[in-house]
Design an enzyme around this catalytic site. Structure first.
Site, short mmCIF file in Angstrom:
data_model
loop_
_atom_site.label_atom_id
_atom_site.label_comp_id
_atom_site.label_asym_id
_atom_site.label_seq_id
_atom_site.Cartn_x
_atom_site.Cartn_y
_atom_site.Cartn_z
N THR A 85 0.83 -1.21 0.00
CA THR A 85 0.00 0.00 0.00
C THR A 85 0.86 1.25 0.00
O THR A 85 0.47 2.28 -0.57
CB THR A 85 -0.91 -0.02 1.24
OG1 THR A 85 -1.76 -1.15 1.14
CG2 THR A 85 -1.76 1.23 1.35
N SER B 64 1.29 -7.53 -0.96
CA SER B 64 1.97 -8.59 -0.19
C SER B 64 1.07 -9.77 0.16
O SER B 64 1.57 -10.82 0.55
CB SER B 64 2.62 -8.01 1.08
OG SER B 64 1.67 -7.82 2.10
N THR C 172 1.58 -4.31 4.36
CA THR C 172 1.36 -4.66 5.77
C THR C 172 0.81 -6.08 5.95
O THR C 172 0.95 -6.66 7.02
CB THR C 172 0.34 -3.70 6.42
OG1 THR C 172 -0.87 -3.75 5.68
CG2 THR C 172 0.84 -2.27 6.47
N ASP C 173 0.16 -6.60 4.90
CA ASP C 173 -0.60 -7.85 5.09
C ASP C 173 0.27 -9.05 5.48
O ASP C 173 -0.15 -9.87 6.29
CB ASP C 173 -1.42 -8.17 3.84
CG ASP C 173 -2.63 -7.23 3.71
OD1 ASP C 173 -2.94 -6.53 4.69
OD2 ASP C 173 -3.23 -7.20 2.63
N1 ASP Z 1 -3.22 -3.83 2.20
C1 ASP Z 1 -1.84 -4.12 2.08
C2 ASP Z 1 -0.96 -3.08 2.74
O1 ASP Z 1 -1.41 -2.53 3.70
C3 ASP Z 1 -1.36 -4.45 0.77
C4 ASP Z 1 -0.18 -5.29 0.92
O2 ASP Z 1 -0.02 -5.94 1.94
O3 ASP Z 1 0.66 -5.28 -0.01
O4 ASP Z 1 0.14 -2.82 2.37
#
Ligand code: ASP
Length: 323
Positions: free
Chosen positions: A17, A63, A96-97
């Site tokens: 993100t 991710s 973050t995922d």
């Molecule tokens: N929603 C995710 C983030 O917060 C997308 C990811 O993990 O790439 O980064």
């Protein structure tokens, strides 16, 4: 060159993100992750202009879609840059995922004596008020700190250790928690305030490279599935998985996220015992958001030694790579 002269940082981009783009500045959730180049993210943080940086785009993914190839490239590049005497530390931009899994992987394989700092964002780069630039700036402050070492996650002004960090919220800009252990410290105006020691590190040049080489050489990861125990659970999922016990993708392990202190529904437990007797390794973790399975005599399954279900799954897969 001695350690004090080594002030160059390497920034590796993997997407997420923090590199996301939405069509409207007001949209914090309907974006596409992994769109903005890491060199552009670095350019958005004026404070980084004065800092000697090498910037590399390792991947450009959401991710949640992490695959072995990205982990192999990333772990390989981190290992190469850690060896460089002019490099003080490494910053990785990541979604973050699954950041907690990548952090765990790198800490387990490398236990670096230099800092490897993963950072991220909950809002895309195009947001009205993006959180990525501050997180990246904080990550750089951590990576430049003379005492910093090991793999950590920096987000929303907090520094989390790779072993304890978990994403606990799907929306807020401070989505991570380190459970009972707590954050390692915080970053305030580029200054660090530490609460706990840095993660375990082995002296430079002495870490066992065999596990890393096994990961880098793997064509596939050993198949370890993660299942839950819950009300009305039965053994059907396990019996279905046991249908895949031959070939390259054969089932090698199961981690069960048990209720409470790692307890498992009797019907599911019977199927897991059958899986064990067929040569599948079974490990139990707790599905509770905090705490760990407290070991006790007569426990029917080996426990995850405090690891969360997702980290226990990865730890078992890494262990099975050795077999
Ligand atoms: N929603 C995710 C983030 O917060 C997308 C990811 O993990 O790439 O980064």
């Amino acid at each position: 060159m001695n350690a004090n002269q080594a002030r160059r940082l390497v920034v590796l981009g993997t997407g997420g993100t923090i590199a996301g783009r939405a069509t409207q500045v007001s949209d914090n959730v309907g974006y596409v992750a992994g769109q903005v180049a890491v060199s552009e993210l670095v350019a958005m943080v004026p404070a980084l202009a004065a800092c000697p940086l090498d910037v590399e785009q390792v991947a450009q993914i959401n991710s949640k879609d992490m695959v072995l190839g990205v982990w192999q490239t990333l772990a390989g590049r981190v290992a190469v840059h850690l060896e460089r005497s002019d490099v003080a530390g490494i910053v990785i931009t990541h979604g973050t995922d699954t950041i907690e899994e990548t952090a765990f992987l790198l800490q387990t394989l490398l236990k670096p004596s230099k800092p490897v700092v993963l950072t991220c964002a909950m809002r895309p780069a195009t947001a009205l008020v993006p959180d990525g630039p501050q997180n990246l700036s904080d990550a750089v402050a951590v990576a430049l700190h003379p005492q910093a070492r090991g793999v950590v996650v920096v987000c929303a002004g907090r520094i989390h250790g790779a072993i304890d960090v978990a994403k606990v919220h799907p929306y807020r800009t401070d989505p991570f928690d380190s459970g009972d252990a707590g954050a390692l410290g915080c970053v305030e105006e580029a200054q660090l305030r530490m609460f706990r020691p840095w993660p375990q590190a082995v002296p430079e040049g002495t870490h066992d490279t065999a596990s890393l080489q096994r990961l880098l050489g793997a064509a596939v990861m050993p198949r370890v599935e993660l299942i839950f125990s819950h009300a009305l659970a039965d053994g059907e999922v396990v019996r279905a998985l046991l249908g895949h016990t031959s070939g390259a993708g054969r089932l090698r392990g199961i981690v069960v996220a048990g209720t409470g202190n790692g307890t498992v529904h009797d019907d599911l437990l019977a199927a897991l015992k059958h899986a064990q007797s067929s040569g599948v390794e079974v490990v139990v973790a707790s599905r509770c958001a905090q705490g760990r399975v407290v070991p006790h005599a007569g426990q029917p399954l080996p426990d995850s030694a405090g690891l969360s279900p997702v980290k226990a799954r990865l730890a078992l897969a890494l262990r099975l790579l050795e077999v």
